[in-house]
Design an enzyme around this catalytic site. Sequence first.
Site, PDB file in Angstrom:
ATOM      1  N   LYS A  20      29.087  18.741  -1.660  1.00 30.26           N
ATOM      2  CA  LYS A  20      30.294  19.050  -1.517  1.00 30.26           C
ATOM      3  C   LYS A  20      31.203  17.813  -1.591  1.00 30.26           C
ATOM      4  O   LYS A  20      30.807  16.823  -1.192  1.00 30.26           O
ATOM      5  CB  LYS A  20      30.541  19.766   0.003  1.00 30.26           C
ATOM      6  CG  LYS A  20      29.840  21.197   0.050  1.00 30.26           C
ATOM      7  CD  LYS A  20      30.005  21.788   1.329  1.00 30.26           C
ATOM      8  CE  LYS A  20      31.421  22.350   1.225  1.00 30.26           C
ATOM      9  NZ  LYS A  20      31.688  23.252   2.435  1.00 30.26           N
ATOM     10  N   GLU A  46      28.896  38.021  11.361  1.00 33.95           N
ATOM     11  CA  GLU A  46      29.867  38.719  12.180  1.00 33.95           C
ATOM     12  C   GLU A  46      29.218  39.838  12.904  1.00 33.95           C
ATOM     13  O   GLU A  46      29.403  39.882  14.323  1.00 33.95           O
ATOM     14  CB  GLU A  46      31.036  39.064  11.471  1.00 33.95           C
ATOM     15  CG  GLU A  46      31.886  37.996  10.838  1.00 33.95           C
ATOM     16  CD  GLU A  46      31.452  37.617   9.462  1.00 33.95           C
ATOM     17  OE1 GLU A  46      32.088  36.783   8.839  1.00 33.95           O
ATOM     18  OE2 GLU A  46      30.448  38.149   9.081  1.00 33.95           O
ATOM     19  N   ARG A  64      34.114  43.203   9.569  1.00 29.01           N
ATOM     20  CA  ARG A  64      32.719  43.332   9.243  1.00 29.01           C
ATOM     21  C   ARG A  64      31.755  43.782  10.375  1.00 29.01           C
ATOM     22  O   ARG A  64      30.877  43.837  10.065  1.00 29.01           O
ATOM     23  CB  ARG A  64      32.500  41.932   8.495  1.00 29.01           C
ATOM     24  CG  ARG A  64      33.174  41.443   7.171  1.00 29.01           C
ATOM     25  CD  ARG A  64      33.232  40.127   7.098  1.00 29.01           C
ATOM     26  NE  ARG A  64      31.773  39.674   6.757  1.00 29.01           N
ATOM     27  CZ  ARG A  64      31.236  39.536   5.268  1.00 29.01           C
ATOM     28  NH1 ARG A  64      31.922  40.068   4.376  1.00 29.01           N
ATOM     29  NH2 ARG A  64      29.921  39.109   5.107  1.00 29.01           N
TER      30      ARG A  64
END
Length: 647
Positions: free
Chosen positions: A285, A371, A399
Amino acid sequence: MPGDTLLSTIDSPADLRRLPRAQLQQLADELRQYILRHVAQTGGHLSSSLGTVELTLALHTVFDTPHDRLVWDVGHQTYAHKILTGRRERMATLRQLGGMSGFPQRAESQYDAFGTAHSSTSISAALGMALAARQKGESRNAIAVIGDGAMTAGMAFEGLNNAGVERDARLLVVLNDNDMSISPPVGALNRHLAQLMSGQFYTAVRSVGKTMLGPVPPLLELARRLEQGAKSMVAPATVFEQFGFNYIGPINGHDLDALIPTLENIRALLACKAGPQFLHVVTQKGRGYAPAEADPVAYHGPGRFDLAAGLQAPAASAPPSFTQVFGQWVCDMAGRDPRLVAITPAMREGSGLVDFHRRFPDRYYDVGIAEQHAVTFAAGLACEGLKPVVAIYSTFLQRAYDQLIHDVAIQNLPVLFALDRAGLVGADGATHAGAFDIAFIRCIPNLSLACPADERECRQLLSTAYAQPHPVAVRYPRGAGAGVPPLSDLSELPFGMGEVRRWRSGLAGVSGASADAKDANSASGAKGIAILAFGTLLYPALAAAEKLDATVVNMRWAKPLDIDLLRAVAGQHAALVTVEEGTVLGGAGSAAAEALAALRIERSWLHLGLPDRFIDHGDPARLLAMQGLDAAGIEAAVRQRFDGLTA
């Protein structure tokens, strides 16, 4: 722009495929610098997109996009993809009103095979595309690129589980492993073995070996163990093969000389229907920008910044955001109550839990992008006498709706949901807007919902919610509010009660009790307009009320409603206006109208809020104004609806 000589010739992946292989690294370097320059000017998801430059080039070089379907999970990784697919000149408009989305959108380009912004959907969507091609007799591949923690969600494994039994599915799953703590750097040996394991010779030998050794089970078992042992020397545990995938990797995701031949071998495997393939790619990243490499979290989704100076710390005098108010409150409450535990589904920084994690590491749980698990996990903790606080974005609570109902509300467990990013969120657009939480929460029994108007109320209502013996959600927007400083204590506000913040002329100084007219269900004697404000829109409502000479009520709670206050205000006014930063359909305004209808009190209504459509990305203040939810818009809507009742 100067230095982009090669990139300026690429308007589609077809142009990319005509380039000599030796020029691809130069193109990658130009592409990375182009992303850096533009994201520094607009803000956006930087670290992940910098990390996928070579992977994007390799995928579009090897596969025939858009005929082959390329599905990007989450969408944080797609800036190079957008630039290479005809949208280079639109990068200057990234995430701005009327400009290019920061996420894949089917309506934006034929190369965006599937719209994404929430995580862990890519494998399921790509499998659907692969099997649709099979059913229609079409020769095409489907590629899912999953990463940014998306493999932690159960939905990703549900997709793997389904895909593994579809032996002729032309599906490739690419795991973009960009967490630097997971895997060490990979080198030439890994490159060689990855290409070998993806080659048709290896696959053919394995198939022939199974055929020849099948009648001799001990030899077949020995061969299987030798194969697994060889792979285990260079690869992590091949759990993916247990799902029915051919696992390949890990390989260096920045090495085009490794990526392209491996992907070419995989393309050949898909063409001969060798079954679903899984390629493990390790990337970094923030690749190519030293500050982002050093702190990829900080540069995950920065706003505008100076490339030379990097991100700067916010001014000490800046008012705290609602997220910061929550972060301070949860630490203060945890210091007072040892039962408090904090849970986040992979949003420690975004939800304001960095300091809590540092101060209370044994009471902090990051469950990953999961979630549903986060909510049921909180329910389990609550069953054992702890006090869970689930810090979650409004859009992500969607979700876990079944778990919210089945595991928390039905059992009436005291879980506090801190709903960040309620309402419009600006640059992230419709996928991240918290437009629906009032509507989907208020219909659930046992679950209450508070809507603080400012930073001070946010802290107080969090304390109020935490003290309740049942589940409560507190919704608050992204960024700062009206700038009302929070109190330092943990004082509460009365549960389920609002307040009148402004009385219209002639009612000034009248108490709520005396305003509770005996004949509230009659409109006789009722004059003027009252605005019922839910949440931070209280302040534009107050500004509009000065022009309208209207009463303004800070309702504070969407559920339970302050029925006594509502009845009292209705008894004094001929018309009622509700204002909320949430969908009008089924929202707080609907709740107020339903409550008065149950009391047989008839009044004229105007419900202001978010319309029945998805609102795209742009500056939050301008988006609110476009929906008529600033002071001028509220005033104009009231005058248009109630001409003659206004000042």
